[in-house]
Design a protein around this motif. Structure first.
Motif, mmCIF file in Angstrom:
data_model
loop_
_atom_site.group_PDB
_atom_site.id
_atom_site.type_symbol
_atom_site.label_atom_id
_atom_site.label_comp_id
_atom_site.label_asym_id
_atom_site.label_seq_id
_atom_site.Cartn_x
_atom_site.Cartn_y
_atom_site.Cartn_z
ATOM 1 N N MET A 1 23.933 14.580 -40.441
ATOM 2 C CA MET A 1 23.518 14.135 -38.989
ATOM 3 C C MET A 1 22.629 12.772 -39.195
ATOM 4 N N THR A 2 22.819 11.737 -38.569
ATOM 5 C CA THR A 2 21.880 10.654 -38.877
ATOM 6 C C THR A 2 20.599 10.961 -37.883
ATOM 7 N N ASP A 3 19.634 10.062 -38.211
ATOM 8 C CA ASP A 3 18.402 10.034 -37.258
ATOM 9 C C ASP A 3 18.743 9.682 -35.877
ATOM 10 N N ALA A 4 19.570 8.705 -35.872
ATOM 11 C CA ALA A 4 20.163 8.186 -34.471
ATOM 12 C C ALA A 4 20.695 9.242 -33.594
ATOM 13 N N ALA A 5 21.357 10.223 -34.127
ATOM 14 C CA ALA A 5 21.987 11.282 -33.344
ATOM 15 C C ALA A 5 20.867 12.318 -33.237
ATOM 16 N N ASP A 6 19.649 12.235 -33.739
ATOM 17 C CA ASP A 6 18.811 13.039 -33.541
ATOM 18 C C ASP A 6 17.852 12.924 -32.322
ATOM 19 N N VAL A 7 17.910 13.568 -31.013
ATOM 20 C CA VAL A 7 17.229 13.585 -29.939
ATOM 21 C C VAL A 7 15.643 13.321 -30.085
ATOM 22 N N ARG A 8 15.372 14.266 -31.130
ATOM 23 C CA ARG A 8 13.968 14.443 -31.489
ATOM 24 C C ARG A 8 13.089 13.260 -31.873
ATOM 25 N N VAL A 9 13.774 12.155 -32.302
ATOM 26 C CA VAL A 9 13.381 10.879 -32.591
ATOM 27 C C VAL A 9 13.324 9.809 -31.600
ATOM 28 N N TYR A 10 13.820 10.401 -30.391
ATOM 29 C CA TYR A 10 13.803 9.369 -29.108
ATOM 30 C C TYR A 10 12.376 9.384 -28.726
ATOM 31 N N PRO A 11 11.782 8.068 -28.348
ATOM 32 C CA PRO A 11 10.414 7.946 -27.768
ATOM 33 C C PRO A 11 10.132 8.854 -26.617
ATOM 34 N N GLY A 12 9.198 9.517 -26.506
ATOM 35 C CA GLY A 12 8.889 10.083 -25.378
ATOM 36 C C GLY A 12 9.563 11.587 -25.180
ATOM 37 N N PHE A 13 10.190 11.936 -26.451
ATOM 38 C CA PHE A 13 10.861 13.437 -26.469
ATOM 39 C C PHE A 13 9.918 14.532 -26.574
ATOM 40 N N LYS A 14 8.816 14.364 -27.484
ATOM 41 C CA LYS A 14 7.961 15.478 -27.675
ATOM 42 C C LYS A 14 6.983 15.493 -26.206
ATOM 43 N N LEU A 15 6.564 14.518 -25.766
ATOM 44 C CA LEU A 15 5.658 14.588 -24.492
ATOM 45 C C LEU A 15 6.655 15.055 -23.321
ATOM 46 N N ILE A 16 7.866 14.819 -23.132
ATOM 47 C CA ILE A 16 8.675 15.344 -22.175
ATOM 48 C C ILE A 16 8.780 17.043 -22.258
ATOM 49 N N THR A 17 8.942 17.184 -23.584
ATOM 50 C CA THR A 17 9.179 18.681 -23.894
ATOM 51 C C THR A 17 7.921 19.615 -23.610
ATOM 52 N N ILE A 18 6.729 18.969 -23.994
ATOM 53 C CA ILE A 18 5.331 19.669 -23.682
ATOM 54 C C ILE A 18 5.083 19.725 -22.226
ATOM 55 N N LEU A 19 5.406 18.635 -21.405
ATOM 56 C CA LEU A 19 5.379 18.617 -19.985
ATOM 57 C C LEU A 19 6.233 19.685 -19.421
ATOM 58 N N CYS A 20 7.489 19.752 -19.679
ATOM 59 C CA CYS A 20 8.448 20.914 -19.382
ATOM 60 C C CYS A 20 7.972 22.266 -19.528
ATOM 61 N N LEU A 21 7.541 22.584 -20.890
ATOM 62 C CA LEU A 21 6.891 23.831 -21.053
ATOM 63 C C LEU A 21 5.560 24.253 -20.316
ATOM 64 N N ILE A 22 4.808 23.255 -20.102
ATOM 65 C CA ILE A 22 3.681 23.240 -19.350
ATOM 66 C C ILE A 22 4.049 23.878 -17.862
ATOM 67 N N VAL A 23 5.141 23.082 -17.572
ATOM 68 C CA VAL A 23 5.694 23.338 -15.941
ATOM 69 C C VAL A 23 6.163 24.684 -15.685
ATOM 70 N N LEU A 24 6.948 25.160 -16.800
ATOM 71 C CA LEU A 24 7.662 26.386 -16.826
ATOM 72 C C LEU A 24 6.825 27.740 -17.112
ATOM 73 N N TYR A 25 5.760 27.248 -18.147
ATOM 74 C CA TYR A 25 4.948 28.589 -18.492
ATOM 75 C C TYR A 25 3.468 28.585 -17.859
ATOM 76 N N ALA A 26 2.969 27.490 -17.582
ATOM 77 C CA ALA A 26 1.484 27.421 -17.242
ATOM 78 C C ALA A 26 1.343 28.455 -15.850
ATOM 79 N N PRO A 27 2.317 28.512 -14.991
ATOM 80 C CA PRO A 27 1.901 29.596 -13.771
ATOM 81 C C PRO A 27 2.276 31.055 -14.435
ATOM 82 N N LEU A 28 2.882 31.188 -15.275
ATOM 83 C CA LEU A 28 3.257 32.616 -15.825
ATOM 84 C C LEU A 28 2.016 32.883 -16.614
ATOM 85 N N LEU A 29 1.488 31.900 -17.353
ATOM 86 C CA LEU A 29 0.206 32.275 -18.066
ATOM 87 C C LEU A 29 -1.083 32.674 -17.411
ATOM 88 N N ILE A 30 -1.230 31.765 -16.357
ATOM 89 C CA ILE A 30 -2.456 31.779 -15.633
ATOM 90 C C ILE A 30 -2.164 33.324 -14.793
#
Length: 268
Positions: free
Chosen positions: A1-30
């Protein structure tokens, strides 16, 4: 698989992933963190304590929550077991029943409750029970949960069955095994991880269900989610966070067990 097909190299992917995890799990953690708070306030931290967990078992409302927990456990076991058996038989009929014209509509029909809003299912179930004059109580909750959980149990069972080649059963029958013996000695052992995963998924869906239960339960019948809702209406207390954390822990255990079973089966 080439890097072009890997969504992890798309700009903002890590930020979006972190935001999704925060929205999902922050209330449960609190909720989990503040369930260990010694203070009666649900927002001000005092010190670490198991006070509210002890209150769940020996506090003034402990009897109500114990009865509700036993009701939830009883209903979930019966509903999940029944739903798993029906889902397995449906998978056998659809995927091992030979060639027939209505296989695709049958699969769509059994999966339809997954796409129908739960409130619609709850209202329809309530109207059905009222129309046939069925008194609401434990039985109506079990029947409603069983119907609602069938497609959830069907998904892992069907996925597992599709991964088991029918050639194994045909080979056994070529060696003079009966159809039932081939099913019992070949298909059923191979299907065990899928069946157990279906049961666990149906169990946790039934155990955590509030909406359908609240519609079809009779007077004086409470499950843990409806008991929590009734207590929250009188004001959020720290013991509610302790109960919620224990339910969360149960869900994590069930999901982990299902994952370990599938992972172990894939490595065999």
């Amino acid at each position: 698989m080439t890097d072009a097909a890997d969504v992890r190299v798309y700009p903002g992917f890590k930020l979006i992933t972190i935001l999704c995890l925060i929205v999902l799990y922050a209330p449960l953690l609190i909720v989990a963190i503040y369930s260990f708070n010694a203070s009666t306030s649900i927002t001000n931290w005092d010190e670490f304590s198991l006070r509210w967990y002890a209150d769940v078992f020996v506090g003034p409302e402990s009897e109500k929550f114990k009865i509700a927990a036993w009701n939830s456990l009883f209903i979930a076991v019966i509903a999940a077991t029944s739903a798993t058996i029906i889902a397995f038989l449906a998978a056998m009929a659809i995927l091992r029943g030979g060639r027939f014209s209505y296989r695709a509509p049958s699969q769509a029909l059994i999966s339809l409750p997954l796409m129908v809003p739960e409130i619609v299912t709850a209202v329809a179930t309530l109207i059905f029970f009222n129309a046939i004059g069925f008194a609401r109580g434990h039985i109506t909750i079990v029947l409603a949960h069983m119907a609602f959980c069938i497609p959830f149990a069907y998904m892992p069972i069907a996925a597992r069955m599709q991964g088991v080649a029918e050639a194994y059963e045909l080979a056994a029958m070529d060696l003079y095994a009966t159809r039932f013996k081939a099913f019992r000695r070949i298909l059923l052992p191979l299907m065990a991880p899928g069946i157990l995963s279906g049961f666990l998924l149906a169990f946790i869906i039934s155990m955590d269900d509030f909406l359908i239960t609240n519609f079809v339960k009779g007077a004086g019948v409470e499950t843990l989610p409806t008991a929590i809702f009734g207590a929250v209406k009188q004001g959020i207390q720290p013991n509610i966070m302790a109960i919620s954390t224990m339910l969360l822990g149960l869900s994590v255990i069930v999901v982990t067990l299902s994952y370990v079973l599938n992972r172990y089966d894939n490595t065999r």
